[in-house]
Enzyme design. Sequence first.
Site, PDB file in Angstrom:
ATOM      1  N   TYR A  35      -8.525  -1.531   3.465  1.00  0.00           N
ATOM      2  CA  TYR A  35      -8.966  -0.137   3.436  1.00  0.00           C
ATOM      3  C   TYR A  35      -9.722   0.171   2.155  1.00  0.00           C
ATOM      4  O   TYR A  35      -9.747  -0.624   1.213  1.00  0.00           O
ATOM      5  CB  TYR A  35      -7.766   0.813   3.592  1.00  0.00           C
ATOM      6  N   LYS A 149      -7.279  -5.226  -1.047  1.00  0.00           N
ATOM      7  CA  LYS A 149      -6.881  -3.840  -0.782  1.00  0.00           C
ATOM      8  C   LYS A 149      -6.324  -3.768   0.638  1.00  0.00           C
ATOM      9  O   LYS A 149      -6.952  -3.263   1.571  1.00  0.00           O
ATOM     10  CB  LYS A 149      -8.067  -2.883  -1.006  1.00  0.00           C
ATOM     11  N   GLU A 181      -0.294  -3.408 -13.087  1.00  0.00           N
ATOM     12  CA  GLU A 181      -0.957  -2.127 -12.828  1.00  0.00           C
ATOM     13  C   GLU A 181       0.138  -1.129 -12.505  1.00  0.00           C
ATOM     14  O   GLU A 181       1.267  -1.313 -12.938  1.00  0.00           O
ATOM     15  CB  GLU A 181      -1.983  -2.294 -11.685  1.00  0.00           C
ATOM     16  N   LEU A 205      -5.324  -4.817  -8.352  1.00  0.00           N
ATOM     17  CA  LEU A 205      -6.482  -4.404  -7.562  1.00  0.00           C
ATOM     18  C   LEU A 205      -7.668  -4.216  -8.513  1.00  0.00           C
ATOM     19  O   LEU A 205      -7.514  -3.550  -9.548  1.00  0.00           O
ATOM     20  CB  LEU A 205      -6.194  -3.087  -6.842  1.00  0.00           C
TER      21      LEU A 205
HETATM   22  N1  PDD Z   1      -5.303   3.450  -4.687  1.00  0.00           N
HETATM   23  N2  PDD Z   1      -4.250  -0.289  -7.957  1.00  0.00           N
HETATM   24  C1  PDD Z   1      -3.679   0.042  -6.790  1.00  0.00           C
HETATM   25  C2  PDD Z   1      -2.463  -0.707  -6.350  1.00  0.00           C
HETATM   26  C3  PDD Z   1      -4.226   1.078  -6.010  1.00  0.00           C
HETATM   27  O1  PDD Z   1      -3.677   1.398  -4.831  1.00  0.00           O
HETATM   28  C4  PDD Z   1      -5.364   1.776  -6.485  1.00  0.00           C
HETATM   29  C5  PDD Z   1      -6.022   2.883  -5.708  1.00  0.00           C
HETATM   30  C6  PDD Z   1      -5.921   1.396  -7.716  1.00  0.00           C
HETATM   31  C7  PDD Z   1      -7.155   2.062  -8.285  1.00  0.00           C
HETATM   32  O2  PDD Z   1      -8.310   1.672  -7.586  1.00  0.00           O
HETATM   33  P1  PDD Z   1      -9.601   2.613  -7.498  1.00  0.00           P
HETATM   34  O3  PDD Z   1      -9.978   2.927  -8.895  1.00  0.00           O
HETATM   35  O4  PDD Z   1     -10.597   1.783  -6.795  1.00  0.00           O
HETATM   36  O5  PDD Z   1      -9.200   3.849  -6.736  1.00  0.00           O
HETATM   37  C8  PDD Z   1      -5.340   0.357  -8.430  1.00  0.00           C
HETATM   38  C9  PDD Z   1      -5.975   4.273  -3.710  1.00  0.00           C
HETATM   39  C10 PDD Z   1      -6.684   5.435  -4.262  1.00  0.00           C
HETATM   40  C11 PDD Z   1      -5.049   4.591  -2.566  1.00  0.00           C
HETATM   41  O6  PDD Z   1      -4.279   3.703  -2.216  1.00  0.00           O
HETATM   42  O7  PDD Z   1      -5.133   5.673  -1.989  1.00  0.00           O
END
Ligand code: PDD
Length: 280
Positions: A35, A149, A181, A205
């Site tokens: 996703y 993801k 993270e 991620l």
């Molecule tokens: N989550 N690490 C994890 C485990 C995440 O689920 C997310 C983002 C990030 C940050 O990634 P980005 O900067 O690309 O949003 C890091 C999204 C927003 C979610 O699961 O809804």
Amino acid sequence: MNQDSIAYLNGTFQPLSEAKISVLDRGFIFGDGVYEFVPVYHRRPFRLAQHLQRLDNCLKAIKLSNPKSAAEWEALFQEIIRRAPYEQQAVYLQITRGVAPRDHPFPQGATPTVFMMVNPLKLASSEQIENGVACVSADDFRWHRCDIKSISLLGNILLRQVSVEAGAMETVLFRNGFLSEASSSNVFAVKNGVILAPLRDHLILPGITYDAVLEFAPKIGIPVETRPVSRAEVLTADELWLTSSGKEVLAITTLDGKPIGDGKPGAAFKKMWAYYQTQK
Ligand code: PDD
């Protein structure tokens, strides 16, 4: 929400409440899919090309061929953004390996399920930006491909719940004594004016916001060291930040109830937050 959100499912735009898939979808049965979550400011998607590139990388990693070209994805984003009633939007996109009898091996000839929905973008409150947020820490027990993801988010959800139950914003994760993270965000430490960024390896991620922060840092004169960051360095950091597409950049001011630095959002955070606002 009184206005039904707009959805796109396998070629058709429809109200979210009417979108239906088979219970045999491999997303439902196995969590077999990936996703993206793309923030949209004033009807303009932020860093869409980067999100589409990460999507393509993740599809390759799970051996699912990308059902659309970058140009087709861009057109689809444009259309769903146009149809949604909000100025600031959160576009969610999910692709699964499609509908097939339940069996672990990849199905032959299944068509991937493509689903998108738009919701209003919920950003951090001004109180959270000004005062920072509380986090707790936990052992990172997830798998070794956190760079994908994946829609299989059980580990992330169980870890997020640790902070929910502690009344905190996020759960900061350590694997073998090193920062990875947080349950749905990336994490940075700042020590003596230097951003310490965990390696962009299989254990985190590769956040679009993580990349943005590393790109912005030299522009605002903040040096970066990308390397393993130990738990001791996190606990004695001057600043800790959370980053994600929904949170942008947020200061963590307490971890497990103990203040980080002086317990207030720091100078580097303020600089980064202000610059981020000019770029979105
Ligand atoms: N989550 N690490 C994890 C485990 C995440 O689920 C997310 C983002 C990030 C940050 O990634 P980005 O900067 O690309 O949003 C890091 C999204 C927003 C979610 O699961 O809804």
